[in-house]
Enzyme design. Sequence first.
Site, PDB file in Angstrom:
ATOM      1  N   LEU A   1     -38.722 -20.044   8.758  1.00 26.20           N
ATOM      2  CA  LEU A   1     -38.406 -20.783   7.542  1.00 26.20           C
ATOM      3  C   LEU A   1     -39.235 -20.236   6.398  1.00 26.20           C
ATOM      4  CD1 LEU A   1     -37.064 -23.093   5.983  1.00 26.20           C
ATOM      5  CD2 LEU A   1     -38.909 -24.590   6.780  1.00 26.20           C
ATOM      6  N   ASP A   2     -38.582 -19.594   5.453  1.00 24.52           N
ATOM      7  CA  ASP A   2     -39.241 -19.033   4.276  1.00 24.52           C
ATOM      8  C   ASP A   2     -39.153 -20.062   3.153  1.00 24.52           C
ATOM      9  OD1 ASP A   2     -40.286 -17.548   2.250  1.00 24.52           O
ATOM     10  OD2 ASP A   2     -38.794 -15.952   2.317  1.00 24.52           O
ATOM     11  N   THR A   3     -40.241 -20.803   2.933  1.00 20.72           N
ATOM     12  CA  THR A   3     -40.209 -21.900   1.956  1.00 20.72           C
ATOM     13  C   THR A   3     -40.034 -21.406   0.524  1.00 20.72           C
ATOM     14  OG1 THR A   3     -42.639 -21.869   1.880  1.00 20.72           O
ATOM     15  CG2 THR A   3     -41.602 -23.418   3.408  1.00 20.72           C
TER      16      THR A   3
ATOM     17  N   ASN B   1     -37.898 -19.069  -0.224  1.00 16.68           N
ATOM     18  CA  ASN B   1     -36.574 -18.444  -0.248  1.00 16.68           C
ATOM     19  C   ASN B   1     -35.516 -19.510  -0.529  1.00 16.68           C
ATOM     20  OD1 ASN B   1     -34.173 -17.125   0.233  1.00 16.68           O
ATOM     21  ND2 ASN B   1     -34.602 -16.676   2.393  1.00 16.68           N
TER      22      ASN B   1
END
Length: 265
Positions: A172-174, A176
Amino acid sequence: MIVYVDMILIENFIVNLFLLLITFKVLRYRYYKSIYLSAIIGSLYTLVLFYDNKVLVSIPFKIMVAILMIIISLKSINVLKTIKSVLSFIISSFILCGLTFSFSFLENYYSIFNSYSINNYSIKYLIIALMCFYIVSLRVADYIKDRAKVSNFIYDIEVSNEKKTIFIKGLLDTGNALTEPVTNLPCIIVEKDFLEEFSTKNSEEFTIPFKTIGEEGNLKGFKIKDVKIRGADMEWKIVDVVICKCKNKLSKENEFNALLSRGVI
């Protein structure tokens, strides 16, 4: 008296690395892996003791070496942080020097009528062993802590069609927020090797523009009905997303093979 230069360099490398780690831990400053280079520089500096040069062994020059070691190690540098780090490093050095000198009294006879000389100091190796233990323990603890932080953002992803079902790990790329502009669906970026059997017609493809620091362009994506995700201690959840192919390897350690935009969660 026989002096082994290699042992002096190794011992001083351990001591310098120990002092640098103590300094940055006390001040709670982040440091680069170049901290090992700083410890090597400090270790090599001890070789000046074999030369009759008053400038190299002077206090100003020693302070300059300490400043260089701090600057090489620190992640973010400013005057105040450098001064505080150098002072903390010097104070830690004096404290360690005082402790080791005190321990020397346990193994060497001392008289106020004679000069003091250190002829036996086996406890030195115990002190160095404790330093090594601290250095290794600190690195292991930092590694475990980093891995624990990453694992909190790792999700299981299931992608299915009529022919195949794949299970991959996604991070999970916060930061992105990639979405398909027409449908406003969030995107999942997956390494293309996992999507070889998930072909789609050109009419079903989406073009998703993206922009990062120093790079911008378009990603090709497609929509699959059966996409599920599951985080730690969570049930499987069906998500409506666009799958985008990525040519690059997303994790060197192969911890994950996909990136989730924050809209997916």
